[in-house]
Design a protein around this motif. Structure first.
Motif, PDB file in Angstrom:
ATOM      1  N   MET A 102       0.838  -1.195   0.000  1.00  0.00           N
ATOM      2  CA  MET A 102       0.000   0.000   0.000  1.00  0.00           C
ATOM      3  C   MET A 102       0.876   1.249   0.000  1.00  0.00           C
ATOM      4  SD  MET A 102      -2.780   0.992   2.885  1.00  0.00           S
ATOM      5  CE  MET A 102      -1.463   1.106   4.124  1.00  0.00           C
ATOM      6  N   PRO A 103       1.240   1.764  -1.180  1.00  0.00           N
ATOM      7  CA  PRO A 103       2.111   2.937  -1.230  1.00  0.00           C
ATOM      8  C   PRO A 103       1.428   4.176  -0.659  1.00  0.00           C
ATOM      9  CG  PRO A 103       1.709   2.006  -3.422  1.00  0.00           C
ATOM     10  CD  PRO A 103       0.810   1.306  -2.468  1.00  0.00           C
ATOM     11  N   GLN A 104       2.230   5.118  -0.245  1.00  0.00           N
ATOM     12  CA  GLN A 104       1.734   6.332   0.420  1.00  0.00           C
ATOM     13  C   GLN A 104       0.768   7.127  -0.442  1.00  0.00           C
ATOM     14  OE1 GLN A 104       2.369   7.084   3.548  1.00  0.00           O
ATOM     15  NE2 GLN A 104       3.503   5.183   3.704  1.00  0.00           N
ATOM     16  N   ASP A 105       0.996   7.154  -1.746  1.00  0.00           N
ATOM     17  CA  ASP A 105       0.204   8.045  -2.591  1.00  0.00           C
ATOM     18  C   ASP A 105      -1.180   7.504  -2.922  1.00  0.00           C
ATOM     19  OD1 ASP A 105       1.625   6.155  -3.848  1.00  0.00           O
ATOM     20  OD2 ASP A 105       2.165   7.365  -5.590  1.00  0.00           O
ATOM     21  N   ARG A 106      -1.468   6.247  -2.605  1.00  0.00           N
ATOM     22  CA  ARG A 106      -2.852   5.767  -2.765  1.00  0.00           C
ATOM     23  C   ARG A 106      -3.445   5.632  -1.371  1.00  0.00           C
ATOM     24  NH1 ARG A 106      -0.484   2.308  -6.743  1.00  0.00           N
ATOM     25  NH2 ARG A 106      -0.366   0.656  -5.190  1.00  0.00           N
ATOM     26  N   ARG A 107      -4.408   6.482  -1.107  1.00  0.00           N
ATOM     27  CA  ARG A 107      -5.006   6.493   0.225  1.00  0.00           C
ATOM     28  C   ARG A 107      -5.903   5.270   0.364  1.00  0.00           C
ATOM     29  NH1 ARG A 107      -6.130  10.580   4.069  1.00  0.00           N
ATOM     30  NH2 ARG A 107      -8.257  10.375   4.799  1.00  0.00           N
ATOM     31  N   PRO A 108      -5.716   4.470   1.410  1.00  0.00           N
ATOM     32  CA  PRO A 108      -6.531   3.266   1.529  1.00  0.00           C
ATOM     33  C   PRO A 108      -8.022   3.575   1.660  1.00  0.00           C
ATOM     34  CG  PRO A 108      -5.002   3.467   3.390  1.00  0.00           C
ATOM     35  CD  PRO A 108      -4.723   4.609   2.478  1.00  0.00           C
ATOM     36  N   LEU A 109      -8.814   2.683   1.096  1.00  0.00           N
ATOM     37  CA  LEU A 109     -10.274   2.812   1.173  1.00  0.00           C
ATOM     38  C   LEU A 109     -10.829   1.565   1.856  1.00  0.00           C
ATOM     39  CD1 LEU A 109     -13.046   4.064   0.388  1.00  0.00           C
ATOM     40  CD2 LEU A 109     -12.838   2.847  -1.796  1.00  0.00           C
ATOM     41  N   ILE A 110     -11.596   1.792   2.890  1.00  0.00           N
ATOM     42  CA  ILE A 110     -12.261   0.699   3.602  1.00  0.00           C
ATOM     43  C   ILE A 110     -13.749   0.840   3.314  1.00  0.00           C
ATOM     44  CG2 ILE A 110     -12.688  -0.302   5.898  1.00  0.00           C
ATOM     45  CD1 ILE A 110      -9.755  -0.496   4.943  1.00  0.00           C
ATOM     46  N   ALA A 111     -14.266  -0.096   2.524  1.00  0.00           N
ATOM     47  CA  ALA A 111     -15.658   0.014   2.067  1.00  0.00           C
ATOM     48  C   ALA A 111     -16.474  -1.139   2.645  1.00  0.00           C
ATOM     49  CB  ALA A 111     -15.710  -0.013   0.539  1.00  0.00           C
ATOM     50  N   GLY A 112     -17.636  -0.801   3.179  1.00  0.00           N
ATOM     51  CA  GLY A 112     -18.508  -1.825   3.772  1.00  0.00           C
ATOM     52  C   GLY A 112     -19.699  -2.101   2.867  1.00  0.00           C
ATOM     53  N   ASN A 113     -19.910  -3.370   2.575  1.00  0.00           N
ATOM     54  CA  ASN A 113     -21.054  -3.803   1.771  1.00  0.00           C
ATOM     55  C   ASN A 113     -22.022  -4.524   2.708  1.00  0.00           C
ATOM     56  OD1 ASN A 113     -22.834  -4.954  -0.012  1.00  0.00           O
ATOM     57  ND2 ASN A 113     -21.367  -6.425  -0.873  1.00  0.00           N
ATOM     58  N   TRP A 114     -23.080  -3.820   3.069  1.00  0.00           N
ATOM     59  CA  TRP A 114     -24.020  -4.407   4.042  1.00  0.00           C
ATOM     60  C   TRP A 114     -24.914  -5.470   3.421  1.00  0.00           C
ATOM     61  CZ3 TRP A 114     -26.290   0.259   7.348  1.00  0.00           C
ATOM     62  CH2 TRP A 114     -25.226   0.890   8.016  1.00  0.00           C
ATOM     63  N   LYS A 115     -24.902  -5.556   2.106  1.00  0.00           N
ATOM     64  CA  LYS A 115     -25.763  -6.512   1.376  1.00  0.00           C
ATOM     65  C   LYS A 115     -27.226  -6.325   1.798  1.00  0.00           C
ATOM     66  CE  LYS A 115     -21.884  -9.637   1.186  1.00  0.00           C
ATOM     67  NZ  LYS A 115     -21.407 -10.928   0.784  1.00  0.00           N
ATOM     68  N   MET A 116     -28.012  -7.406   1.859  1.00  0.00           N
ATOM     69  CA  MET A 116     -29.442  -7.271   2.191  1.00  0.00           C
ATOM     70  C   MET A 116     -29.618  -7.449   3.703  1.00  0.00           C
ATOM     71  SD  MET A 116     -32.661  -9.061   0.253  1.00  0.00           S
ATOM     72  CE  MET A 116     -32.622 -10.616   1.126  1.00  0.00           C
ATOM     73  N   ASN A 117     -28.979  -6.548   4.445  1.00  0.00           N
ATOM     74  CA  ASN A 117     -29.026  -6.621   5.911  1.00  0.00           C
ATOM     75  C   ASN A 117     -29.323  -5.241   6.482  1.00  0.00           C
ATOM     76  OD1 ASN A 117     -28.091  -9.447   6.531  1.00  0.00           O
ATOM     77  ND2 ASN A 117     -26.370  -8.737   5.290  1.00  0.00           N
ATOM     78  N   GLY A 118     -30.127  -5.234   7.524  1.00  0.00           N
ATOM     79  CA  GLY A 118     -30.363  -3.995   8.259  1.00  0.00           C
ATOM     80  C   GLY A 118     -31.761  -3.452   8.084  1.00  0.00           C
ATOM     81  N   LEU A 119     -32.440  -3.261   9.221  1.00  0.00           N
ATOM     82  CA  LEU A 119     -33.680  -2.488   9.252  1.00  0.00           C
ATOM     83  C   LEU A 119     -33.306  -1.107   9.788  1.00  0.00           C
ATOM     84  CD1 LEU A 119     -36.119  -5.229  10.591  1.00  0.00           C
ATOM     85  CD2 LEU A 119     -35.643  -4.569   8.225  1.00  0.00           C
ATOM     86  N   THR A 120     -34.280  -0.218   9.860  1.00  0.00           N
ATOM     87  CA  THR A 120     -33.927   1.173  10.172  1.00  0.00           C
ATOM     88  C   THR A 120     -33.111   1.299  11.456  1.00  0.00           C
ATOM     89  OG1 THR A 120     -35.974   1.797   9.115  1.00  0.00           O
ATOM     90  CG2 THR A 120     -34.878   3.493  10.394  1.00  0.00           C
ATOM     91  N   SER A 121     -33.594   0.665  12.542  1.00  0.00           N
ATOM     92  CA  SER A 121     -32.930   0.968  13.816  1.00  0.00           C
ATOM     93  C   SER A 121     -31.508   0.418  13.871  1.00  0.00           C
ATOM     94  CB  SER A 121     -33.763   0.457  14.992  1.00  0.00           C
ATOM     95  OG  SER A 121     -33.777  -0.942  14.972  1.00  0.00           O
TER      96      SER A 121
END
Ligand code: PEP
Length: 254
Positions: free
Chosen positions: A1-20
């Motif tokens: 992971m070189p310095q010039d590419r800022r890491p990206l942490i992406a979350g894929n919740w898929k078909m999960n989660g109700l409002t609360s």
């Protein structure tokens, strides 16, 4: 992971989660991010469509970006049940995942369709997270490189650039299974993707495009994966549903 590419942490919740629970998760992440004085990583969460607006509000004052898990390739029109990139942009999204293996498998999405969705995403000023990766059968048959090359060239829009494209390498057999390729195997596929991007887009763009690893990334293995030369973060499914785990993965970039 070189310095010039800022890491990206992406979350894929898929078909999960109700409002609360979705909002509680987003609020917990937003609080963590606000407490970070100088974050060295970017973070993005991609909830189901039903939660995009609410999660967007929960994240509004934080540096966490909002994303979606899919889109339609057309701007608008007679496409019942579909969502356009303009609609997602309107809700504050800046990332859209396209070509996830679950969409390729469950909805028969082809590389051509993924490319059209990625192009629509970019045309709306958003960043496409384009997913590619081999099945277990393809890996066992020694076809990993061929499959990844074919999916990449077939799914990458002509206007792809470092500012509007992220590639997620997600071996299908590693998604949700607790299994991962070895570190050498991950790095060799990422290096191949970088080399193919260089051929397609030139060195400057290829060097800037972030390549995420996805497939059973967790707090225990994230640091080693993200430290690999051509891994610039992660696309995380299961572990993104727990604020503690997702945050711990992000802390692996520090
Ligand atoms: C995913 O589906 O994008 C993914 C990486 O899932 P998991 O982290 O659960 O393997």
């Amino acid at each position: 992971m070189p310095q010039d590419r800022r890491p990206l942490i992406a979350g894929n919740w898929k078909m999960n989660g109700l409002t609360s629970d979705g909002l509680s998760l987003a609020e917990a992440l937003a609080q963590n991010m606000k407490a970070e004085t100088d974050p060295v990583f970017d973070m993005c969460v991609c909830p189901p469509f039903t939660l995009v607006a609410g999660v967007g509000e929960a994240l509004a004052d934080s540096a966490i970006a909002l994303g979606a898990q899919d889109c339609h390739a057309q701007e608008k029109g007679a496409h019942t049940g579909d969502i356009s990139t303009a609609m997602l942009s309107d809700l504050g999204c800046s990332f859209i995942i396209v070509g996830h293996s679950e969409r390729r498998a469950d909805h028969g999405e082809t590389d051509g369709e993924v490319k059209a969705k990625a192009a629509a995403t970019q045309a709306s000023g958003l960043t496409a997270i384009i997913c590619i990766g081999e099945t277990e059968e393809q890996r066992d048959a020694g076809q990993t490189f061929e499959v990844v090359k074919t999916q990449l060239s077939g799914s990458l829009p002509d206007g792809a650039a470092a500012t509007n494209t992220v590639i997620a390498y997600e071996p299908v057999w590693a998604i949700g299974t607790g299994r991962t390729p070895s570190l050498d195997e991950v790095q060799e596929v990422h290096a191949l993707i970088r080399a193919e991007l260089t051929k397609a887009l030139g060195e400057v763009q290829a060097d800037g495009i972030r390549l995420l690893y996805g497939g059973s990334m967790k707090p225990e293995n994230a640091r080693d994966l993200i430290a690999l030369a051509d891994v610039d973060g992660g696309l995380i499914g299961g572990a993104s549903l727990k604020a503690e785990d997702f945050w711990a993965i992000a802390q692996s970039c520090v």
